[in-house]
Design a protein around this motif. Structure first.
Motif, PDB file in Angstrom:
ATOM      1  N   SER A 137       0.847  -1.207   0.000  1.00  0.00           N
ATOM      2  CA  SER A 137       0.000   0.000   0.000  1.00  0.00           C
ATOM      3  C   SER A 137       0.878   1.250   0.000  1.00  0.00           C
ATOM      4  N   LEU A 138       1.785   1.341  -0.990  1.00  0.00           N
ATOM      5  CA  LEU A 138       2.823   2.378  -0.983  1.00  0.00           C
ATOM      6  C   LEU A 138       2.652   3.382  -2.112  1.00  0.00           C
ATOM      7  N   ALA A 139       2.794   4.664  -1.777  1.00  0.00           N
ATOM      8  CA  ALA A 139       2.760   5.752  -2.753  1.00  0.00           C
ATOM      9  C   ALA A 139       4.049   6.562  -2.645  1.00  0.00           C
ATOM     10  N   TYR A 140       4.337   7.350  -3.686  1.00  0.00           N
ATOM     11  CA  TYR A 140       5.490   8.254  -3.711  1.00  0.00           C
ATOM     12  C   TYR A 140       5.008   9.660  -4.068  1.00  0.00           C
ATOM     13  N   HIS A 141       5.707  10.655  -3.530  1.00  0.00           N
ATOM     14  CA  HIS A 141       5.405  12.052  -3.863  1.00  0.00           C
ATOM     15  C   HIS A 141       6.715  12.776  -4.106  1.00  0.00           C
ATOM     16  N   ASP A 142       6.856  13.419  -5.258  1.00  0.00           N
ATOM     17  CA  ASP A 142       8.095  14.118  -5.604  1.00  0.00           C
ATOM     18  C   ASP A 142       8.286  15.374  -4.765  1.00  0.00           C
ATOM     19  N   HIS A 164      -1.715   3.685   2.404  1.00  0.00           N
ATOM     20  CA  HIS A 164      -1.458   3.941   3.824  1.00  0.00           C
ATOM     21  C   HIS A 164      -0.003   4.313   4.111  1.00  0.00           C
ATOM     22  N   PHE A 165       0.877   4.101   3.149  1.00  0.00           N
ATOM     23  CA  PHE A 165       2.300   4.399   3.298  1.00  0.00           C
ATOM     24  C   PHE A 165       2.721   5.322   2.162  1.00  0.00           C
ATOM     25  N   MET A 166       3.572   6.312   2.470  1.00  0.00           N
ATOM     26  CA  MET A 166       4.078   7.190   1.422  1.00  0.00           C
ATOM     27  C   MET A 166       5.541   7.516   1.679  1.00  0.00           C
ATOM     28  N   ILE A 167       6.332   7.484   0.605  1.00  0.00           N
ATOM     29  CA  ILE A 167       7.704   7.971   0.651  1.00  0.00           C
ATOM     30  C   ILE A 167       7.725   9.309  -0.068  1.00  0.00           C
ATOM     31  N   LEU A 168       8.071  10.359   0.665  1.00  0.00           N
ATOM     32  CA  LEU A 168       8.190  11.693   0.087  1.00  0.00           C
ATOM     33  C   LEU A 168       9.624  11.851  -0.389  1.00  0.00           C
ATOM     34  N   ARG A 169       9.806  11.928  -1.681  1.00  0.00           N
ATOM     35  CA  ARG A 169      11.144  11.954  -2.275  1.00  0.00           C
ATOM     36  C   ARG A 169      11.995  13.081  -1.676  1.00  0.00           C
ATOM     37  N   ASN A 170      13.247  12.737  -1.323  1.00  0.00           N
ATOM     38  CA  ASN A 170      14.212  13.701  -0.780  1.00  0.00           C
ATOM     39  C   ASN A 170      13.726  14.360   0.511  1.00  0.00           C
TER      40      ASN A 170
END
Length: 251
Positions: A137-142, A164-170
């Protein structure tokens, strides 16, 4: 002060305040805080779209149930307090709370492992059992700079969608869920998956990925997997630990 705040809010809100303050304290215990610059927020029970967030300037280990700040979706403080809030924290958290009725708690951290992994082009890889839960359940945001631009809220919410999970780039990590306990456990799993991946990659040895059929099977059952992790199972133990090592969160 705690008795006066407790008398002014519902029993349900006080319980959310206690859990949220405990979440700040356990994040500090694990060393995941970033002085005063990240945030955990929780929706206040009731028809109003009010949520609680940390007082800007206090360390996570200083947060209590009574000094959390209650705000509305426009960033207005709706209960008397001597504290302010971080506008960047408000931008990110209000966006998620407004868009997602199920996002009762939103955690955003700048852990070293989380930020380091967020810079990797391929992001989180299926290298560990711990990684399977976020990957389901993973998303990314630049990265768009410090989160002060209200226009970014639309793009962040679109990227998050129903995940439910997000990695915010940098930038760092974000989790959201229907309870403080679940949002914390999601962050624990995501943080641990980042740490394991970075340590494995640092060996310079060839790495074994979890087979695609296993990963695909978990992704196909994403909602069941993420909802069955069971934050409530670990949460009472976390509160007992805090009572031993950093009491006072419930004041």
């Amino acid at each position: 002060m705690s008795s006066s705040v407790k008398a002014l809010v519902s029993e349900q809100e006080w319980q959310v305040r206690v859990d949220l303050a405990a979440c700040y304290r356990i994040v500090a215990h694990y060393g995941w805080d970033d002085l005063v610059f990240t945030h955990i927020s929780a929706r206040v029970p009731g028809p109003e779209h009010h949520f609680l967030i940390n007082p800007y300037g206090l360390l996570f280990e200083e947060v209590t149930a009574s000094n959390l700040v209650k705000v509305d979706l426009e960033g207005n403080i709706v209960m008397d307090t001597t504290h302010n809030i971080n506008p960047a924290g408000f931008t990110i958290h209000s966006a998620v709370h407004e868009a997602r009725e199920d996002a009762q708690c939103v955690m955003h951290l700048h852990t070293s492992a989380g930020v380091a992994l967020s810079t990797l082009k391929n992001g989180l890889e299926a290298y560990s059992q711990q990684s399977l839960f976020p990957l389901a359940s993973l998303a990314y945001h630049d990265y768009e700079g410090v989160a002060l631009n209200p226009d970014e809220k639309v793009r962040l919410v679109a990227d998050l969608a129903d995940k439910h999970f997000m990695i915010l780039r940098n930038h760092g990590l974000l989790t959201c869920s229907e309870s403080v306990a679940d949002a914390f456990l999601y962050m624990f799993l995501l943080q641990r998956a980042c740490e394991i991946q970075l340590q494995a990659q640092a060996t310079g040895q060839p790495l074994i990925s979890i087979p695609k059929p296993i990963l695909d099977g978990i992704q196909a059952q994403a909602k069941q997997v993420t909802r069955s992790v069971g934050g409530a199972l670990a949460w009472p133990g976390i509160l007992r630990k805090l009572d031993r090592v950093n009491p006072g969160y419930d004041e």
